[in-house]
Design a protein around this motif. Sequence first.
Motif, PDB file in Angstrom:
ATOM      1  N   UNK B  56      12.570-104.427  33.040  1.00  0.00           N
ATOM      2  CA  UNK B  56      11.795-104.561  34.275  1.00  0.00           C
ATOM      3  C   UNK B  56      10.858-103.354  34.414  1.00  0.00           C
ATOM      4  N   UNK B  57       9.632-103.634  34.816  1.00  0.00           N
ATOM      5  CA  UNK B  57       8.662-102.572  35.073  1.00  0.00           C
ATOM      6  C   UNK B  57       8.557-102.401  36.590  1.00  0.00           C
ATOM      7  N   UNK B  58       8.819-101.185  37.051  1.00  0.00           N
ATOM      8  CA  UNK B  58       8.656-100.889  38.482  1.00  0.00           C
ATOM      9  C   UNK B  58       7.197-100.549  38.733  1.00  0.00           C
ATOM     10  N   UNK B  59       6.607-101.217  39.705  1.00  0.00           N
ATOM     11  CA  UNK B  59       5.162-101.068  39.933  1.00  0.00           C
ATOM     12  C   UNK B  59       4.850-100.722  41.382  1.00  0.00           C
ATOM     13  N   UNK B  60       3.733-100.056  41.554  1.00  0.00           N
ATOM     14  CA  UNK B  60       3.163 -99.870  42.884  1.00  0.00           C
ATOM     15  C   UNK B  60       1.850-100.637  42.931  1.00  0.00           C
ATOM     16  N   UNK B  61       1.263-100.717  44.102  1.00  0.00           N
ATOM     17  CA  UNK B  61       0.081-101.570  44.227  1.00  0.00           C
ATOM     18  C   UNK B  61      -0.935-100.957  45.167  1.00  0.00           C
ATOM     19  N   UNK B  62      -2.107-101.506  45.125  1.00  0.00           N
ATOM     20  CA  UNK B  62      -3.176-101.072  46.025  1.00  0.00           C
ATOM     21  C   UNK B  62      -4.172-102.206  46.169  1.00  0.00           C
ATOM     22  N   UNK B  63      -4.802-102.219  47.325  1.00  0.00           N
ATOM     23  CA  UNK B  63      -5.864-103.204  47.528  1.00  0.00           C
ATOM     24  C   UNK B  63      -7.114-102.731  46.806  1.00  0.00           C
ATOM     25  N   UNK B  64      -7.828-103.656  46.205  1.00  0.00           N
ATOM     26  CA  UNK B  64      -9.160-103.360  45.675  1.00  0.00           C
ATOM     27  C   UNK B  64     -10.122-104.353  46.306  1.00  0.00           C
ATOM     28  N   UNK B  65     -11.380-104.142  46.113  1.00  0.00           N
ATOM     29  CA  UNK B  65     -12.348-105.067  46.694  1.00  0.00           C
ATOM     30  C   UNK B  65     -12.146-106.447  46.090  1.00  0.00           C
TER      31      UNK B  65
END
Lengths: 272, 192
Positions: B56-65
Amino acid sequence: MKRDFSRQSFLPANSEAMLASIKVGVIGLCGGGSHIVQQLAHVGVLNYVVLDPDGMDKSNLNRLVGGTHEDASTGSLKANISQRVILGVNPHASVEYISGKWQDAQLSLRDCTVIFGCVDSIVEREQIERFCRRFLVHYIDIGMDVLRFEDSCRIVGQVAMSSPGWCCLRCMAIVTDETLKQEAQRYGAAGPKPQVVWPNGVLASTAIGLFMQLVCPWHKASSGFAYLEYNGNDSTVRPSPRAEYAMLIPCQHYHTADIGDPFFDLTLLAAA
Amino acid sequence: MVLARHPAKPPPGANTCSTPKGTKMKLMFKMHWALRRAILEDLQRPHEFAFERVGFIACHAAEIKGGMLILAASYQGVADENYLRDKSVGAKINGAALRAALQTSLDHEAGMFHVHLHEHMGQPIPSATDRRESRKFIPDFFNVTPNLPHGTVILSEDNAVGHCWLGSASEPAIFNQIIFCGAPLQLIDVRI
């Protein structure tokens, strides 16, 4: 008219597609950034976000590539000039041009693959690098200065590439608490810093070389890190002696898990 | 959870992603080369009886346009003892493996992306089994971290493909672009 890239055919076969797919950000569009933008357009980059809050004035005419006498007279926005230069070479390029602070345009910058920083201040360099680390963006920084001595001047400059997992500007001692403090003390008192076209051209071309080796490597020595020093009096660009030491110690200033937007909420995005 | 040993062609029209209101979204996935290397090293280790390994890859996220950026932060392999014997599939893991991944998601507030390897060059294609089985357990992650995306990633020896869920009830959407940052940089425009 389809572009003919036969003169750069020594690059890997997928280079044209790569350059067409990646998105590049350029922050600061005067002496350094205007050269960067022009060369990116020539090598075939098609997706841009270019940012500068200022309009062109007559003091910029000595170094802003693509800026005209009329632009300087009318105060054309530097972001507009960059867009014009890019579209002049690549009419089908996608150029998001922002005449404002880069800090207010973060959504546009997060999906960049590489960001070029062509800014004057140390504090802003550090802010851009922090941003790049958080969103896994490669950062290429250029800067020049003219040091005055009693009876002479020396032109100096640097090109630094800071990539996630590699040495950062603090490791390279480009950003230190001391330089930040000195800059804060000088704030508002120094007047305009000397800036001229030819060192900017050397630094920008060197930065584009690092960029091309990163995305379209034409030789095997590929690295996400570089720190090159320019001596404008000797007309030389050499690896900084600091780079050697910086490479010995893993970066302690950024952690690879500190990424993304800590306030991100998918439920809000999905509801939009 | 089971994984197919042989990929099959995906259904047509799979490369789309939209919010519940129908807005099209761009999905971009970024991972550092060093993390990719570490994942490959783990997945390529032989197991006593399983045909392949998963993690499993632990990921973070962010909004982009116009979309969302998913950033791989760390990797969690599945412990040897958490594989189950099943000769009909490449790998089958037990509930403890899944609970460990759910706990990581909760502890680190991370989106979790199941990862496995297709050992060939070029674009990996999710098999029917990959698609069917991932639908059974990926939605569970939204019970612990509903504010982050979860999904699947398939690596090949030089390429990758991934799917992202925006919610437990949503249809998975394919990543439009995958970037392995580092030197040299690799950018994959996914065209399945």
